[in-house]
Design a protein around this motif. Structure first.
Motif, PDB file in Angstrom:
ATOM      1  N   ALA A 296      42.585  37.733  33.638  1.00 11.73           N
ATOM      2  CA  ALA A 296      42.305  38.744  34.654  1.00 11.73           C
ATOM      3  C   ALA A 296      41.547  38.183  35.860  1.00 11.73           C
ATOM      4  N   PRO A 297      40.448  37.441  35.683  1.00 15.87           N
ATOM      5  CA  PRO A 297      39.784  36.879  36.875  1.00 15.87           C
ATOM      6  C   PRO A 297      40.674  35.912  37.652  1.00 15.87           C
ATOM      7  N   GLN A 298      41.486  35.146  36.915  1.00 15.97           N
ATOM      8  CA  GLN A 298      42.370  34.211  37.604  1.00 15.97           C
ATOM      9  C   GLN A 298      43.443  34.948  38.399  1.00 15.97           C
ATOM     10  N   MET A 299      43.905  36.096  37.908  1.00 14.98           N
ATOM     11  CA  MET A 299      44.888  36.867  38.660  1.00 14.98           C
ATOM     12  C   MET A 299      44.268  37.462  39.920  1.00 14.98           C
ATOM     13  N   GLU A 300      43.003  37.821  39.864  1.00 18.75           N
ATOM     14  CA  GLU A 300      42.324  38.290  41.079  1.00 18.75           C
ATOM     15  C   GLU A 300      42.309  37.187  42.135  1.00 18.75           C
ATOM     16  N   ARG A 301      41.969  35.972  41.721  1.00 22.49           N
ATOM     17  CA  ARG A 301      41.980  34.854  42.665  1.00 22.49           C
ATOM     18  C   ARG A 301      43.396  34.552  43.141  1.00 22.49           C
ATOM     19  N   MET A 302      44.370  34.726  42.242  1.00 22.23           N
ATOM     20  CA  MET A 302      45.759  34.481  42.625  1.00 22.23           C
ATOM     21  C   MET A 302      46.204  35.435  43.727  1.00 22.23           C
ATOM     22  N   LEU A 303      45.886  36.719  43.587  1.00 25.86           N
ATOM     23  CA  LEU A 303      46.286  37.700  44.598  1.00 25.86           C
ATOM     24  C   LEU A 303      45.601  37.415  45.925  1.00 25.86           C
TER      25      LEU A 303
END
Length: 760
Positions: free
Chosen positions: A41-48
């Motif tokens: 989840a945190p990595q997907m935030e950075r991805m977006l």
């Protein structure tokens, strides 16, 4: 404005809290879900955030307003719906974990099933296959975390009460995670190009630490006592274990006939073809202990002294005390330090020995000598490297690296005599790895800098550490990891070329079937020559594509055969009315195989009206020229040239031909390049018993040649090519045993039963 995704209003999905699972299984799955979601989840935030920045940069650098507005619209849609993406993705992951015990989950993913030919179609060059991109991303991460995924699949099989999960069925495997993300991205309603960019950012930002995540999941299940002792140890076959030959090498190389099934194969199957990417056959047996080696050296020296004439020397100087091992190592260290300060480095064993003795004479005055044990170490290593040089046919870089390894090997052997008594020492393993890399028989134009640089770094590492056991071990491990990664890349590249070759084979079979169907329809009919040309070229391509896409039992194939019969009947002068309204179907079929609209319309008119067409001779000539310059379906002009017929095979060539048809895929061949006997290795990746075509790749998995089995059999019979046989030992092991065999042979002692003098 389209409504965004609302998890509360979505179709109810299975959750772990309500899943019909045993209590302990549910608890473990909840822990796994928490671990994965907390990581992703945190990595997907950075991805977006990164994807939005990328879209903004693309809009800023766009060359025209149309592209800029497209990027800005995509940015608006992503910002509008980004808050729903992560919850949607995590809901899909949870639903996938809930279904590990459902019966329908045991089937393969539909997207990874074997393609059906009715799905084939012609596409524009600019169209990108989304499934291909997703498959490539997941395959890369499967190869990087292969061992961890295998262990995780075994543990998930325990949780599901079923056989072990493979990579496709594993809910937390790369394929499920990446394809689940693709499904979660659909409501974003962005273009295909933007989705592909988003997948790449997902791969770079989220999947970057996937291998570590797999290890964490395995560690969690181990702590929860799910197969806590599970491990993977590769099976290493000893040379003496010849009772069960490998199934991939069941071919009989002696009489050219197919061998029986593995269970009926004889115990002495003869030499087996070499099929591995990395040259790493079974380890050899251990060498004799150092005391035995010293005894053999002493016996050889005694024999040489007896045969050497002696001159009287009454005034011979009294030799000084021999150097201790510590003094010898210290002297070698001073030589290394002098080389680091710019002095000419000494790398040969004999040069190092003379330099150390000269150093001692200069310091102490008088004669200097080595102890018997240390002198034997120098002599044994000298014999080993002499044998290696005789067997190595690598490039100059590999030879210099092996020479560079001599000082650290000497350091290690002086401090640990067991190096010379066992082939499992890390120093000999590194020497084996470097030597085998130079024995790949690669031509200079195919030299791989991606291999040479890790080899150089490994050698320089042990040189800097002056031959410590830890330096050899760590350098060899890093080098082996790089070689395994290269082998995986080569396998992936080879697989692509094999799939392309199989596609060409299916295309060739479809062409043959289309030609047979056309010949059966036209048999006994007299058609105008130009119509016959159009049928043999343009319409045969239509039949070929229909055969590929739909198969022989499909209504589409029967319809095309019916139209073929009507075309033949219309050009007999009595059936043109039956083709009324079919010229549109014919024109459409021609456009599917790549004909432009005007050309397809002209060909359809010629086929439907025949001699009744009012086109003048100039129009027909122009159309005929276009057909002659056009490449046929699935081939280029060079490939369209037929092979020259060859004379019948003689007895030796026929035996080689039968042997080739029994060889396993992946067999390595050596092809002679010139009159000096220089050879290059090529891997037989695949051959077709139907089209008689064989595909060869190089060490990087790139296609380099295609031969017919007939031509290859003639090359084998003439000695221009040979099958590389699987060797019992590696190059350095063979050199070491050859040196020991020659050493034991002095004084007739080769009859001893020690078994160390194994022939090379």
């Amino acid at each position: 404005m389209p409504a965004t995704f609302d998890p509360l209003n979505a179709t109810p999905r299975a959750t772990l809290a309500t899943a019909a699972l045993p209590r302990r299984v549910r608890r473990l799955l909840e822990q796994l879900y928490a671990l994965v979601s907390d990581e992703i989840a945190p990595q997907m935030e950075r991805m977006l955030a990164e994807f939005e920045q990328q879209l903004f940069r693309q809009a800023d650098q766009a060359r025209n307003p149309g592209l800029q507005s497209g990027y800005l619209e995509t940015l608006r849609l992503v910002r509008l719906r980004r808050s729903d993406l992560i919850p949607r993705y995590l809901l899909g992951l949870e639903a996938s974990l809930c279904g590990i015990r459902e019966a329908e989950r045991t089937t393969r993913l539909a997207v990874s099933a074997a393609p059906e030919f009715r799905e084939l179609r012609l596409v524009d060059d600019s169209e990108v296959d989304e499934n291909t991109v997703l498959r490539a991303l997941s395959s890369r991460h499967e190869s990087r975390a292969g061992l961890g995924l295998m262990l995780l699949g075994q543990r998930f099989g325990v949780l599901a009460g079923a056989p072990a999960f493979d990579g496709e069925r594993l809910p937390v495997g790369p394929q499920r995670l990446i394809r689940g993300f693709a499904q979660a991205c659909q409501p974003l309603q962005i273009s295909l190009e933007s989705r592909l960019d988003l997948y790449r950012v997902f791969d770079q930002q989220v999947m970057l630490g996937y291998a570590a995540l797999v290890e964490s999941m395995n560690a969690l299940l181990v702590r929860e006592n799910v197969l806590p002792s599970l491990s993977f140890v590769p099976l290493r076959t000893r040379p003496s274990a010849q009772e069960k030959p490998a199934p991939a090498a069941d071919a009989s190389a002696r009489d050219g006939e197919r061998a029986p099934a593995p269970e009926a194969a004889p115990r002495a199957a003869g030499p087996q073809p070499h099929t591995a990417w990395n040259t790493a056959p079974a380890d050899a047996g251990g060498a004799p202990d150092f005391a035995t080696l010293q005894r053999w050296l002493a016996e050889r020296r005694d024999l040489v002294d007896k045969l050497r004439p002696r001159a009287p020397s009454p005034d011979a100087p009294q030799p000084s005390l021999p150097l201790s091992t510590a003094e010898l190592v210290e002297g070698l260290t001073r030589l290394d330090e002098a080389a680091a300060r710019g002095a000419q480095p000494l790398r040969k064993i004999a040069d190092l020995r003379q330099a150390v003795l000269a150093q001692r004479r200069a310091a102490a005055g008088g004669e200097a000598a080595l102890s018997r044990e240390d002198g034997d170490v120098f002599e044994l290593l000298g014999l080993l490297f002499d044998e290696i040089e005789q067997r190595l046919r690598g490039d100059a870089l590999i030879s210099s690296l092996l020479t560079r390894l001599q000082p650290p090997l000497l350091h290690a052997a002086l401090q640990d005599r067991s190096l010379l008594a066992g082939d499992g020492h890390p120093a000999l393993q590194l020497l084996n790895t470097v030597a085998e890399a130079g024995a790949r028989w690669t031509p200079s134009e195919e030299a791989d800098p991606q291999l040479h640089e890790p080899l150089r770094q490994a050698v320089e590492h042990v040189v800097e550490q002056r031959g410590s056991a830890q330096s050899f071990d760590s350098a060899n491990q890093r080098l082996q990891e790089h070689l395994h990664a290269q082998a995986r890349k080569a396998e992936v590249a080879e697989r692509r070329f094999v799939e392309a070759a199989r596609g060409k084979e299916k295309l060739e079979l479809a062409k043959r079937r289309a030609q047979e169907a056309l010949e059966q329809t036209v048999a006994g009919q007299r058609l105008p020559r130009f119509v016959q040309t159009l049928l043999n070229q343009a319409w045969t391509d239509v039949l070929t594509l229909t055969q590929l896409r739909h198969g022989e039992d499909s209504p589409a194939w029967q319809r095309q055969l019916q139209i073929t019969g009507q075309i033949v009947s219309a050009n007999q002068g009595g059936g043109s009315d039956a083709l009324c309204g079919l010229d549109g179907d014919i024109e459409h079929a021609l456009t599917l195989v790549g004909y432009h609209g005007d050309d397809a319309r002209a060909i359809a008119r010629q086929l439907t009206l025949g001699t009744a067409a009012n086109e003048d001779a100039a129009s027909r000539t122009e159309l005929a020229m276009k057909l002659r310059q056009r490449s046929r379906l699935g081939e280029d002009n060079a490939a369209a040239q037929p092979r020259a017929p060859l004379p019948p095979r003689d007895e030796a060539e026929q035996a080689c031909f039968e042997r080739l048809r029994a060889l396993p895929f992946g067999t390595w061949f050596e092809f002679v390049q010139n009159q000096q006997g220089d050879a290059v290795r090529r891997r037989l990746s695949w051959f077709s018993p139907v089209t008689d075509n064989a595909l060869f790749v190089n060490q990087r998995g790139q296609r380099v040649a295609e031969h017919s089995l007939d031509a290859l059999a003639r090359m084998l019979a003439r000695g221009q090519a040979r099958v590389v046989e699987q060797e019992r030992n590696r190059l350095v092991d063979r050199a070491w045993h050859a040196a020991l065999g020659a050493l034991r042979g002095f004084g007739g002692r080769g009859r001893d039963g020690d078994g160390a003098g194994e022939p090379a």
